[in-house]
Design a protein around this motif. Structure first.
Motif, short mmCIF file in Angstrom:
data_model
loop_
_atom_site.label_atom_id
_atom_site.label_comp_id
_atom_site.label_asym_id
_atom_site.label_seq_id
_atom_site.Cartn_x
_atom_site.Cartn_y
_atom_site.Cartn_z
N GLU A 79 -2.75 10.07 0.98
CA GLU A 79 -4.15 9.71 1.23
C GLU A 79 -4.42 8.28 0.75
OE1 GLU A 79 -6.49 12.66 -0.73
OE2 GLU A 79 -5.65 14.30 0.46
N ASP A 80 -3.91 7.92 -0.44
CA ASP A 80 -4.10 6.56 -0.96
C ASP A 80 -3.45 5.52 -0.03
OD1 ASP A 80 -5.38 7.73 -3.09
OD2 ASP A 80 -3.71 7.43 -4.51
N ALA A 81 -2.25 5.84 0.46
CA ALA A 81 -1.55 4.89 1.34
C ALA A 81 -2.31 4.72 2.66
CB ALA A 81 -0.12 5.39 1.60
N GLU A 82 -2.81 5.81 3.20
CA GLU A 82 -3.58 5.71 4.45
C GLU A 82 -4.83 4.86 4.26
OE1 GLU A 82 -4.20 9.79 5.51
OE2 GLU A 82 -2.21 10.00 6.40
N LEU A 83 -5.51 5.05 3.14
CA LEU A 83 -6.68 4.23 2.84
C LEU A 83 -6.28 2.76 2.69
CD1 LEU A 83 -9.67 3.89 2.08
CD2 LEU A 83 -9.02 4.40 -0.28
N GLU B 116 12.14 9.98 -5.10
CA GLU B 116 12.35 10.89 -6.23
C GLU B 116 12.41 12.34 -5.77
OE1 GLU B 116 10.26 10.36 -9.96
OE2 GLU B 116 9.70 8.33 -9.33
N ILE B 117 11.60 12.69 -4.78
CA ILE B 117 11.63 14.06 -4.24
C ILE B 117 12.99 14.33 -3.61
CG2 ILE B 117 10.74 15.52 -2.37
CD1 ILE B 117 7.95 14.37 -3.02
N ARG C 193 5.72 16.67 -5.46
CA ARG C 193 5.11 16.98 -4.15
C ARG C 193 3.59 16.88 -4.21
NH1 ARG C 193 9.27 21.71 -2.37
NH2 ARG C 193 10.80 20.32 -1.42
N ALA C 194 3.00 17.30 -5.34
CA ALA C 194 1.55 17.16 -5.50
C ALA C 194 1.16 15.68 -5.55
CB ALA C 194 1.09 17.88 -6.77
N ALA C 195 1.94 14.90 -6.27
CA ALA C 195 1.68 13.46 -6.34
C ALA C 195 1.84 12.82 -4.96
CB ALA C 195 2.61 12.80 -7.34
N ALA D 84 0.83 -1.21 0.00
CA ALA D 84 0.00 0.00 0.00
C ALA D 84 0.86 1.26 0.00
CB ALA D 84 -0.94 0.00 1.20
N GLN D 85 2.07 1.16 0.54
CA GLN D 85 2.95 2.32 0.64
C GLN D 85 4.01 2.38 -0.47
OE1 GLN D 85 4.45 1.47 4.57
NE2 GLN D 85 3.07 2.96 5.51
N SER D 86 4.06 1.42 -1.35
CA SER D 86 5.17 1.34 -2.31
C SER D 86 5.24 2.56 -3.23
CB SER D 86 5.10 0.05 -3.13
OG SER D 86 3.96 0.05 -3.95
N ASP D 87 4.12 3.01 -3.78
CA ASP D 87 4.14 4.18 -4.67
C ASP D 87 4.58 5.44 -3.91
OD1 ASP D 87 3.32 2.64 -6.80
OD2 ASP D 87 1.20 3.18 -6.60
N LEU D 88 4.11 5.58 -2.68
CA LEU D 88 4.49 6.73 -1.86
C LEU D 88 6.00 6.72 -1.59
CD1 LEU D 88 3.78 9.21 -0.17
CD2 LEU D 88 3.25 7.65 1.73
N ARG D 89 6.55 5.55 -1.28
CA ARG D 89 7.99 5.46 -1.04
C ARG D 89 8.78 5.83 -2.30
NH1 ARG D 89 6.65 0.73 1.53
NH2 ARG D 89 7.39 -0.49 -0.23
N SER D 90 8.33 5.39 -3.46
CA SER D 90 9.02 5.72 -4.71
C SER D 90 9.03 7.22 -4.97
CB SER D 90 8.35 5.01 -5.89
OG SER D 90 8.46 3.63 -5.77
#
Length: 132
Positions: free
Chosen positions: A115-119, A39-40, A107-109, A29-35
């Motif tokens: 929110e997606d990861a929390e869900l 990148e940031i 940063r917008a992403a 659930a957190q993989s996209d957020l970590r990526s």
């Protein structure tokens, strides 16, 4: 030292298999957020440094001495070639306005992905109640 490259490729899979289903679900659930967070951090470093580093890896053969045991048990050295991996780093100039725009998009992403990861984490916790 482990010489079989398949061991190195399978090691992360073996470690992932040790995770509980709930942990694996949360990690996914957190993989996209970590990526995006990585990148940031990279983009912020590039902006602070003023250039991007491009890394290339090549395999070359290096002349070395190999050892072999004879039938008598004696160790004999002989010249041989072994592959080595050489990493080359090349600095590339950046366009500051492009990098700042990229950072703003990331940063917008990231805000959306939080929110997606929390869900996703709430769904994982509902699907896999606490073990213990």
């Amino acid at each position: 030292m482990i010489r079989n490259p398949m061991i190195w490729l399978l090691a992360p899979l073996a470690l992932a298999a040790c995770a509980t289903p709930r942990e694996a679900c949360i990690r996914d659930a957190q993989s996209d957020l970590r990526s995006v967070t990585r990148e940031i951090a990279e983009t912020e470093t590039v902006l602070a440094r003023g250039y991007r580093v491009i890394r290339t890896r090549e395999t070359e053969l290096a002349l070395t001495t190999c050892l072999r045991r004879t039938r008598d048990g004696e160790t004999v050295g002989f010249p041989c070639q072994r592959p080595i991996v050489v990493t080359d780093e090349t600095p590339i100039g950046i366009d500051y306005s492009e990098e700042r725009a990229r950072l703003a998009r990331l940063r917008a992403a990231q805000a959306r992905l939080v929110e997606d990861a929390e869900l996703g984490i709430r769904q994982c916790r509902a699907q896999f109640p606490a073990e213990g």
